[in-house]
Design an enzyme around this catalytic site. Sequence first.
Site, short mmCIF file in Angstrom:
data_model
loop_
_atom_site.label_atom_id
_atom_site.label_comp_id
_atom_site.label_asym_id
_atom_site.label_seq_id
_atom_site.Cartn_x
_atom_site.Cartn_y
_atom_site.Cartn_z
N ASP A 118 91.36 147.12 20.18
CA ASP A 118 91.68 146.36 18.98
C ASP A 118 90.60 145.28 18.84
O ASP A 118 89.90 144.96 19.80
CB ASP A 118 93.08 145.74 19.13
N ASP B 11 90.81 141.92 16.47
CA ASP B 11 91.24 140.53 16.31
C ASP B 11 92.08 140.06 17.50
O ASP B 11 93.08 140.68 17.86
CB ASP B 11 92.04 140.36 15.02
#
Length: 280
Positions: A36, A38
């Site tokens: 991922d 963020d």
Amino acid sequence: MIEYGPDGTVVAGARTVPSEPPASEPARTRSAAFFDLDNTVLRGASVFHLARGLYRREFFTGRDIAAMMWKQVYYTVLGENLTHVSQIREQALGFVAGHTVDEISRIGEEVYDEVMAEKIWPGTRALAQAHLDAGDDVWLVTASPVEVATVFADRLGLTGALGTVAESVDGVYTGRLVGEPLHGEAKAVAVNALAAERGYDLARCAAYSDSANDIPMLSLVGSPCAVNPDGALRTHARSHGWKVRDFRNGRRAAKLGVQAAGATALAGALAAAASRRRSR
């Protein structure tokens, strides 16, 4: 969502990934790591930094943001129903309508160099590099715009990136999305499709995220890891024996929590402002 081109290749965001390597290349690795973006690779939310860069380039006004900020904060504090979330996601990239893909990609590169490069978590960067050194493919899988994700992948020397795709016609954004945002269960679908296309053995793969929303993706692989996890993911990881890596200190974690809420509000404000402009 993964789409296939007419020649049988899988389209990963803005990139086309060959379904088979050229005959001159050695056989591809059967293992990969999926990260991922963020709060996992990057401190805070990439859309927040991109939006600030677009604001400095006069893509929209402070008044546009302020007019809708309070409403999105209201939804954030009191809770968003699925209808609200769906509407916001569908409009999330609408503020680039009428601009070219090349222009936004260039701005994404500039904002990365100006702001985002220094906000990469060294610990997560080391994890990604360890996979690369071991011969694994490394992919970013994010709900952020694929143009932003691709810049990160290029700058960090990763294999590629999957991200939310904005529709474009003749190289100009329409203000609509292609398919669904790459979020939650959609990430698991995309990783499954990519693994099938590239021949990855998911039992030998790893995945990293900060959010409980990514539990479906994390659950696919043999080596899931919670990085800078939110409370729900930390609890889930501990109960399932998953690895946990936290590169924050207490003050940093609290600050990032505030930033994340602000970024959510900002994304909603941007979408609403873009929708309002398109209706004029």
